[in-house]
Design a protein around this motif. Structure first.
Motif, PDB file in Angstrom:
ATOM      1  N   ARG A 279      -0.526  26.259  -5.221  1.00  0.00           N
ATOM      2  CA  ARG A 279       0.668  25.426  -5.318  1.00  0.00           C
ATOM      3  C   ARG A 279       0.445  24.238  -6.247  1.00  0.00           C
ATOM      4  O   ARG A 279      -0.680  23.779  -6.451  1.00  0.00           O
ATOM      5  N   PHE A 280       1.555  23.792  -6.801  1.00  0.00           N
ATOM      6  CA  PHE A 280       1.589  22.591  -7.628  1.00  0.00           C
ATOM      7  C   PHE A 280       2.449  21.554  -6.915  1.00  0.00           C
ATOM      8  O   PHE A 280       3.557  21.874  -6.466  1.00  0.00           O
ATOM      9  N   ILE A 281       1.951  20.340  -6.799  1.00  0.00           N
ATOM     10  CA  ILE A 281       2.702  19.234  -6.220  1.00  0.00           C
ATOM     11  C   ILE A 281       3.074  18.288  -7.353  1.00  0.00           C
ATOM     12  O   ILE A 281       2.198  17.743  -8.030  1.00  0.00           O
ATOM     13  N   ILE A 282       4.369  18.131  -7.568  1.00  0.00           N
ATOM     14  CA  ILE A 282       4.850  17.286  -8.663  1.00  0.00           C
ATOM     15  C   ILE A 282       5.561  16.082  -8.064  1.00  0.00           C
ATOM     16  O   ILE A 282       6.539  16.225  -7.326  1.00  0.00           O
ATOM     17  N   VAL A 283       5.039  14.900  -8.353  1.00  0.00           N
ATOM     18  CA  VAL A 283       5.566  13.652  -7.799  1.00  0.00           C
ATOM     19  C   VAL A 283       6.331  12.921  -8.890  1.00  0.00           C
ATOM     20  O   VAL A 283       5.787  12.631  -9.955  1.00  0.00           O
ATOM     21  N   ASN A 284       7.587  12.630  -8.626  1.00  0.00           N
ATOM     22  CA  ASN A 284       8.444  11.949  -9.604  1.00  0.00           C
ATOM     23  C   ASN A 284       8.859  10.581  -9.101  1.00  0.00           C
ATOM     24  O   ASN A 284       9.038  10.373  -7.895  1.00  0.00           O
ATOM     25  N   GLY A 285       9.025   9.644 -10.040  1.00  0.00           N
ATOM     26  CA  GLY A 285       9.617   8.347  -9.748  1.00  0.00           C
ATOM     27  C   GLY A 285      10.954   8.273 -10.449  1.00  0.00           C
ATOM     28  O   GLY A 285      11.692   9.263 -10.516  1.00  0.00           O
ATOM     29  N   PHE A 286      11.298   7.127 -11.022  1.00  0.00           N
ATOM     30  CA  PHE A 286      12.559   6.975 -11.734  1.00  0.00           C
ATOM     31  C   PHE A 286      12.449   7.396 -13.199  1.00  0.00           C
ATOM     32  O   PHE A 286      13.444   7.601 -13.860  1.00  0.00           O
ATOM     33  N   GLY A 287      11.222   7.517 -13.718  1.00  0.00           N
ATOM     34  CA  GLY A 287      11.066   7.881 -15.120  1.00  0.00           C
ATOM     35  C   GLY A 287      11.282   9.371 -15.352  1.00  0.00           C
ATOM     36  O   GLY A 287      11.424  10.160 -14.412  1.00  0.00           O
ATOM     37  N   GLU A 288      11.295   9.746 -16.618  1.00  0.00           N
ATOM     38  CA  GLU A 288      11.515  11.141 -16.972  1.00  0.00           C
ATOM     39  C   GLU A 288      10.284  11.991 -16.709  1.00  0.00           C
ATOM     40  O   GLU A 288      10.394  13.177 -16.412  1.00  0.00           O
TER      41      GLU A 288
ATOM     42  N   GLN B 233       0.795  -1.209   0.000  1.00  0.00           N
ATOM     43  CA  GLN B 233       0.000   0.000   0.000  1.00  0.00           C
ATOM     44  C   GLN B 233       0.834   1.268   0.000  1.00  0.00           C
ATOM     45  O   GLN B 233       0.318   2.346  -0.146  1.00  0.00           O
ATOM     46  N   THR B 234       2.146   1.179   0.223  1.00  0.00           N
ATOM     47  CA  THR B 234       2.973   2.368   0.334  1.00  0.00           C
ATOM     48  C   THR B 234       4.084   2.352  -0.687  1.00  0.00           C
ATOM     49  O   THR B 234       4.890   1.434  -0.711  1.00  0.00           O
ATOM     50  N   PRO B 235       4.157   3.338  -1.575  1.00  0.00           N
ATOM     51  CA  PRO B 235       5.199   3.359  -2.586  1.00  0.00           C
ATOM     52  C   PRO B 235       6.508   3.852  -2.018  1.00  0.00           C
ATOM     53  O   PRO B 235       6.552   4.562  -1.032  1.00  0.00           O
ATOM     54  N   SER B 236       7.593   3.465  -2.634  1.00  0.00           N
ATOM     55  CA  SER B 236       8.903   3.991  -2.273  1.00  0.00           C
ATOM     56  C   SER B 236       9.509   4.617  -3.514  1.00  0.00           C
ATOM     57  O   SER B 236       8.979   4.513  -4.607  1.00  0.00           O
ATOM     58  N   ASP B 237      10.627   5.263  -3.332  1.00  0.00           N
ATOM     59  CA  ASP B 237      11.366   5.857  -4.446  1.00  0.00           C
ATOM     60  C   ASP B 237      10.553   6.905  -5.195  1.00  0.00           C
ATOM     61  O   ASP B 237      10.654   7.039  -6.410  1.00  0.00           O
ATOM     62  N   LEU B 238       9.700   7.632  -4.474  1.00  0.00           N
ATOM     63  CA  LEU B 238       8.994   8.766  -5.045  1.00  0.00           C
ATOM     64  C   LEU B 238       9.535  10.035  -4.403  1.00  0.00           C
ATOM     65  O   LEU B 238       9.790  10.080  -3.209  1.00  0.00           O
TER      66      LEU B 238
END
Length: 387
Positions: free
Chosen positions: A169-178, A117-122
């Motif tokens: 405000r803008f919240i930008i969530v990134n992972g490993f992709g571009e 239920q919980t992501p990592s690497d974000l």
């Protein structure tokens, strides 16, 4: 004096022995801890200051666990495009990651327990509006490609020139992709939000949808009114009945009875309402970052319309007339894509696609993971910062 030089030599040797990152991806550096490694060595290799390291370690009691790294554990450091520190993830044990994000001048600490239920690497970047999205996003370390992507994806729902207010405000969530895995806009004054979550289809193409799997863009009506016939098509050479010359006609003329209602072909914002030379009474609507439509020779406008007013697809905006340079009642309709006139009858318009039922549950699971991570980030801001 000799001991001093020996100490300096030992420090330099320790820096040179620090493990190189296993690999890098989009300003993200991945390390596997080896004997003798320390966080200060990693920071030095990436050009990060000792002062930044000290502030990070003292920002939260959990951060002090980074003073002693465990051999074989994973550590990831993310930087902005301008090489400023963005975030850090350290594997404390098999079940827990330590995540540290720099928001402005303060650090946010999150302990992520590994589960389905919980992501990592974000990593999370918050852009607070003070001047404009472009300027404030660059200040926060957001690259030009991501800025353009955010504007393109949200411009169907948000007018970046008129809707943004100081404090939004803008919240930008990134992972490993571009590309970001999520983009969220929050308006403090209007108390509303717009969400866009990435989804990669079977062909590898990434599109953005709201949390329910619906497309953010607006599909177009194929025609802006109920017409009798097309009196003049889009063509590069047409004999003008009034000017008596051959000229391009980069629009479609729809013949219709005087007073026939004219509809906006998609959601958008009115940028022009008034007389415009040969076009007579005209309305111009900006639909997104790429699309604009023009409705000309109107007899009159619908009520309560003005420049800056938002309109919906299918909403009546005016009525057929013959104002301007016209030989009879008809609607002159133009479609502009990226600043150039296109043939409304043949141009491939964006379809309002939704995620299929077969893939919807998988998409919603990913969305919930991102939202869970954002909730942890919010909790850390209101609890851990006081530690």
């Amino acid at each position: 004096m000799g001991k001093f030089y020996i100490s300096i030599l030992l420090i330099l040797m320790s820096f040179s022995m620090a493990s190189a990152p296993a690999y890098t991806d989009n300003n993200t550096y991945h390390f596997t801890v080896k004997r003798g490694d320390s966080l200060s060595q990693y920071f030095s290799k990436l050009g990060l200051s000792n002062r930044l390291l000290a502030n990070l370690l003292f920002a939260n009691k959990n951060n002090k666990k980074l003073n002693q790294l465990n051999i074989g554990h994973k550590l990831t450091i993310r930087l902005h495009n301008n090489r400023r520190f963005k975030s850090l993830t350290y594997q404390l044990n098999r079940k827990t990651n330590l995540n540290i994000v720099l928001n402005g001048n303060y650090f946010s600490t999150i302990l992520n327990r590994q589960s389905k239920q919980t992501p990592s690497d974000l990593s999370i970047t918050v852009v607070s509006i003070n001047h404009s999205f472009g300027a404030d996003a660059q200040k926060a370390g957001i690259g030009f490609s991501t800025i353009s992507l955010v504007v393109k994806e949200l411009s169907w729902q948000l007018n970046f020139n008129t809707d943004l207010k100081k404090g939004d405000r803008f919240i930008i969530v990134n992972g490993f992709g571009e590309k970001p895995v999520a983009i969220i806009y929050q308006s403090i004054i209007k108390n509303k939000s717009i969400e866009a979550f990435a989804y990669k289809n079977k062909h590898g193409h990434i599109n953005y949808f709201n949390r329910f799997g619906h497309s953010l863009n607006s599909s177009f009506l194929r025609a802006p009114l109920k017409y009798k016939r097309i009196s003049s098509k889009f063509q590069l050479r047409r004999y003008h009945p009034i000017l008596k010359t051959w000229r391009p006609h980069r629009a479609v003329d729809y013949a219709a009875n005087y007073g026939t209602p004219v509809y906006s072909t998609a959601n958008g914002v009115i940028t022009t309402k008034g007389r415009k030379g040969a076009l007579g009474k005209v309305i111009i609507i900006q639909h997104s970052f790429d699309y604009t439509t023009v409705y000309a020779h109107l007899s009159r406008y619908a009520n309560n319309l003005y420049k800056g007013r938002k309109v919906k697809k299918g909403q009546i905006i005016g009525y057929v007339g013959s104002t301007g340079r016209s030989t009879g009642p008809h609607l002159h309709y133009e479609l502009h894509y990226k600043g150039k006139r296109r043939n409304p009858l043949t141009h491939k318009l964006p379809a309002q696609k939704n995620i299929s039922c077969a893939n919807l549950q998988n998409f919603k699971t990913r969305v919930n993971k991102v939202l869970s991570n954002l909730e942890l980030d919010y909790q850390s801001k209101h609890a851990n910062w006081a530690d």
